[in-house]
Scaffold this motif. Sequence first.
Motif, mmCIF file in Angstrom:
data_model
loop_
_atom_site.group_PDB
_atom_site.id
_atom_site.type_symbol
_atom_site.label_atom_id
_atom_site.label_comp_id
_atom_site.label_asym_id
_atom_site.label_seq_id
_atom_site.Cartn_x
_atom_site.Cartn_y
_atom_site.Cartn_z
ATOM 1 N N HIS A 1 0.869 -1.176 0.000
ATOM 2 C CA HIS A 1 0.000 0.000 0.000
ATOM 3 C C HIS A 1 0.903 1.222 0.000
ATOM 4 O O HIS A 1 1.674 1.426 0.938
ATOM 5 C CB HIS A 1 -0.887 0.021 1.241
ATOM 6 N N SER B 1 0.893 5.308 -0.235
ATOM 7 C CA SER B 1 0.058 6.489 -0.088
ATOM 8 C C SER B 1 0.869 7.741 -0.413
ATOM 9 O O SER B 1 1.961 7.931 0.119
ATOM 10 C CB SER B 1 -0.461 6.570 1.355
ATOM 11 N N GLU C 1 -6.646 4.516 -5.891
ATOM 12 C CA GLU C 1 -7.799 5.185 -5.301
ATOM 13 C C GLU C 1 -7.440 6.633 -5.012
ATOM 14 O O GLU C 1 -6.293 6.950 -4.721
ATOM 15 C CB GLU C 1 -8.211 4.471 -4.016
ATOM 16 N N LEU D 1 -3.903 6.517 -3.258
ATOM 17 C CA LEU D 1 -3.509 5.249 -2.649
ATOM 18 C C LEU D 1 -3.345 4.218 -3.746
ATOM 19 O O LEU D 1 -4.284 3.941 -4.498
ATOM 20 C CB LEU D 1 -4.563 4.782 -1.643
ATOM 21 N N VAL E 1 -2.508 0.299 -4.448
ATOM 22 C CA VAL E 1 -2.466 -1.014 -3.818
ATOM 23 C C VAL E 1 -1.920 -1.965 -4.876
ATOM 24 O O VAL E 1 -2.534 -2.171 -5.925
ATOM 25 C CB VAL E 1 -3.857 -1.465 -3.329
#
Length: 75
Positions: A2, A4, A54, A66, A68
């Motif tokens: 993940h 960010s 996202e 984000l 993933v």
Amino acid sequence: LHLSIRDNGQGMEEERLELMRNEIANARADSRSIGISNVANRLRIYYHGEASMELYSSIEKGTEVLLVIPYRTEF
């Protein structure tokens, strides 16, 4: 994995945020957000649809992207 990426800038209104999310979902060549579209396309191609991107934003609080990405030990 993940990943960010955040900023604390002005953020986006809901209408603009939805447009950007559509750019990510559709990732067309005629996209208004070429960079976002390119990243979304590359994630789809390289990870065969297993990765996602996202986008979140709040006015006067900033924006977060984000990513993933599936963890792989072999390529």
